[in-house]
Design a protein around this motif. Structure first.
Motif, PDB file in Angstrom:
ATOM      1  N   GLU A  18     -28.718   7.333 -11.965  1.00  0.00           N
ATOM      2  CA  GLU A  18     -28.982   8.656 -11.395  1.00  0.00           C
ATOM      3  C   GLU A  18     -30.452   9.029 -11.522  1.00  0.00           C
ATOM      4  O   GLU A  18     -31.009   9.691 -10.658  1.00  0.00           O
ATOM      5  CB  GLU A  18     -28.089   9.722 -12.037  1.00  0.00           C
ATOM      6  N   VAL A  19     -31.099   8.585 -12.595  1.00  0.00           N
ATOM      7  CA  VAL A  19     -32.538   8.835 -12.748  1.00  0.00           C
ATOM      8  C   VAL A  19     -33.309   8.088 -11.660  1.00  0.00           C
ATOM      9  O   VAL A  19     -34.227   8.636 -11.048  1.00  0.00           O
ATOM     10  CB  VAL A  19     -33.021   8.420 -14.157  1.00  0.00           C
ATOM     11  N   LEU A  20     -32.923   6.833 -11.405  1.00  0.00           N
ATOM     12  CA  LEU A  20     -33.566   6.072 -10.330  1.00  0.00           C
ATOM     13  C   LEU A  20     -33.368   6.765  -8.988  1.00  0.00           C
ATOM     14  O   LEU A  20     -34.305   6.871  -8.182  1.00  0.00           O
ATOM     15  CB  LEU A  20     -33.021   4.651 -10.278  1.00  0.00           C
ATOM     16  N   ARG A  21     -32.148   7.256  -8.737  1.00  0.00           N
ATOM     17  CA  ARG A  21     -31.873   7.963  -7.483  1.00  0.00           C
ATOM     18  C   ARG A  21     -32.759   9.206  -7.350  1.00  0.00           C
ATOM     19  O   ARG A  21     -33.282   9.495  -6.279  1.00  0.00           O
ATOM     20  CB  ARG A  21     -30.396   8.346  -7.392  1.00  0.00           C
ATOM     21  N   ARG A  25     -35.353   9.944  -4.368  1.00  0.00           N
ATOM     22  CA  ARG A  25     -35.248  11.160  -3.547  1.00  0.00           C
ATOM     23  C   ARG A  25     -36.562  11.945  -3.546  1.00  0.00           C
ATOM     24  O   ARG A  25     -37.053  12.340  -2.494  1.00  0.00           O
ATOM     25  CB  ARG A  25     -34.135  12.074  -4.080  1.00  0.00           C
ATOM     26  N   GLN A  26     -37.098  12.190  -4.729  1.00  0.00           N
ATOM     27  CA  GLN A  26     -38.317  12.977  -4.834  1.00  0.00           C
ATOM     28  C   GLN A  26     -39.491  12.301  -4.129  1.00  0.00           C
ATOM     29  O   GLN A  26     -40.259  12.960  -3.429  1.00  0.00           O
ATOM     30  CB  GLN A  26     -38.660  13.239  -6.309  1.00  0.00           C
ATOM     31  N   ALA A  27     -39.638  11.005  -4.319  1.00  0.00           N
ATOM     32  CA  ALA A  27     -40.737  10.283  -3.678  1.00  0.00           C
ATOM     33  C   ALA A  27     -40.594  10.316  -2.161  1.00  0.00           C
ATOM     34  O   ALA A  27     -41.582  10.499  -1.442  1.00  0.00           O
ATOM     35  CB  ALA A  27     -40.791   8.840  -4.182  1.00  0.00           C
ATOM     36  N   ALA A  28     -39.376  10.153  -1.663  1.00  0.00           N
ATOM     37  CA  ALA A  28     -39.155  10.105  -0.214  1.00  0.00           C
ATOM     38  C   ALA A  28     -39.401  11.456   0.445  1.00  0.00           C
ATOM     39  O   ALA A  28     -40.091  11.536   1.466  1.00  0.00           O
ATOM     40  CB  ALA A  28     -37.742   9.625   0.095  1.00  0.00           C
ATOM     41  N   ILE A  29     -38.870  12.526  -0.132  1.00  0.00           N
ATOM     42  CA  ILE A  29     -38.991  13.824   0.545  1.00  0.00           C
ATOM     43  C   ILE A  29     -40.395  14.424   0.440  1.00  0.00           C
ATOM     44  O   ILE A  29     -40.714  15.353   1.161  1.00  0.00           O
ATOM     45  CB  ILE A  29     -37.926  14.835   0.068  1.00  0.00           C
ATOM     46  N   GLN A  30     -41.230  13.863  -0.424  1.00  0.00           N
ATOM     47  CA  GLN A  30     -42.607  14.340  -0.516  1.00  0.00           C
ATOM     48  C   GLN A  30     -43.512  13.747   0.566  1.00  0.00           C
ATOM     49  O   GLN A  30     -44.632  14.211   0.759  1.00  0.00           O
ATOM     50  CB  GLN A  30     -43.178  14.045  -1.902  1.00  0.00           C
ATOM     51  N   VAL A  31     -43.009  12.756   1.282  1.00  0.00           N
ATOM     52  CA  VAL A  31     -43.793  12.153   2.367  1.00  0.00           C
ATOM     53  C   VAL A  31     -43.769  13.115   3.566  1.00  0.00           C
ATOM     54  O   VAL A  31     -42.696  13.531   4.004  1.00  0.00           O
ATOM     55  CB  VAL A  31     -43.220  10.777   2.765  1.00  0.00           C
ATOM     56  N   PRO A  32     -44.954  13.481   4.075  1.00  0.00           N
ATOM     57  CA  PRO A  32     -44.995  14.377   5.242  1.00  0.00           C
ATOM     58  C   PRO A  32     -44.209  13.791   6.416  1.00  0.00           C
ATOM     59  O   PRO A  32     -44.346  12.622   6.740  1.00  0.00           O
ATOM     60  CB  PRO A  32     -46.490  14.459   5.576  1.00  0.00           C
ATOM     61  N   GLY A  33     -43.377  14.620   7.020  1.00  0.00           N
ATOM     62  CA  GLY A  33     -42.566  14.177   8.146  1.00  0.00           C
ATOM     63  C   GLY A  33     -41.128  13.887   7.773  1.00  0.00           C
ATOM     64  O   GLY A  33     -40.271  13.780   8.642  1.00  0.00           O
ATOM     65  N   ALA A  84     -44.406   4.948  -1.123  1.00  0.00           N
ATOM     66  CA  ALA A  84     -44.252   6.008  -2.120  1.00  0.00           C
ATOM     67  C   ALA A  84     -43.091   5.718  -3.068  1.00  0.00           C
ATOM     68  O   ALA A  84     -43.209   5.893  -4.284  1.00  0.00           O
ATOM     69  CB  ALA A  84     -44.040   7.355  -1.421  1.00  0.00           C
ATOM     70  N   VAL A  85     -41.980   5.257  -2.518  1.00  0.00           N
ATOM     71  CA  VAL A  85     -40.801   4.967  -3.336  1.00  0.00           C
ATOM     72  C   VAL A  85     -41.068   3.784  -4.260  1.00  0.00           C
ATOM     73  O   VAL A  85     -40.781   3.840  -5.460  1.00  0.00           O
ATOM     74  CB  VAL A  85     -39.568   4.714  -2.441  1.00  0.00           C
TER      75      VAL A  85
END
Length: 124
Positions: A18-21, A25-33, A84-85
């Protein structure tokens, strides 16, 4: 006084899935777009919460499904998410990232105003 070294202490460090998930998630949604992760089931893509992680021999394979915004080219968004991920997982956990597979599952577009809908109703 001699310095103590703790680098060779035996034991195992495990990072909960769950920590990896959460990192992914955080790395992916911080990417613009990127609008959000998408819950999808397409062929081999059965992703709970928009992602699947597989860890084998300290190597992580990540499958992501994204909802993106149309203002950035999809290939560019996908490559930025991959970078990013992979960087976040490696930097925070030390695990090697074997692959980051990205599926653009949907495009988030703004809904048109009610005036557009009423005009189509008038024609029908």
């Amino acid at each position: 006084m001699p310095e103590e070294s703790y680098a060779a202490i035996p034991g195992r460090i495990t990072v909960a899935p769950e920590v990896l998930r959460d990192i992914v998630r955080q790395a992916a949604i911080q990417v613009p777009g990127v609008a959000r992760l998408a819950e999808v089931r397409v062929g081999p893509w059965a992703l709970s919460g928009g992602l699947r992680l597989t860890v084998v021999n300290d190597q992580v394979r990540i499958d992501l499904a994204l909802v993106v915004r149309p203002e950035v080219p999809f290939r560019e968004i996908a490559q930025q998410v991959q970078e990013a991920v992979a960087r976040a997982i490696h930097d925070l956990t030390g695990l090697e990232v074997a692959a980051v597979n990205v599926l653009i599952a949907d495009v988030e577009v703004e809904e048109r105003g009610s005036s557009q809908a009423s005009r189509s109703d008038e024609r029908g």
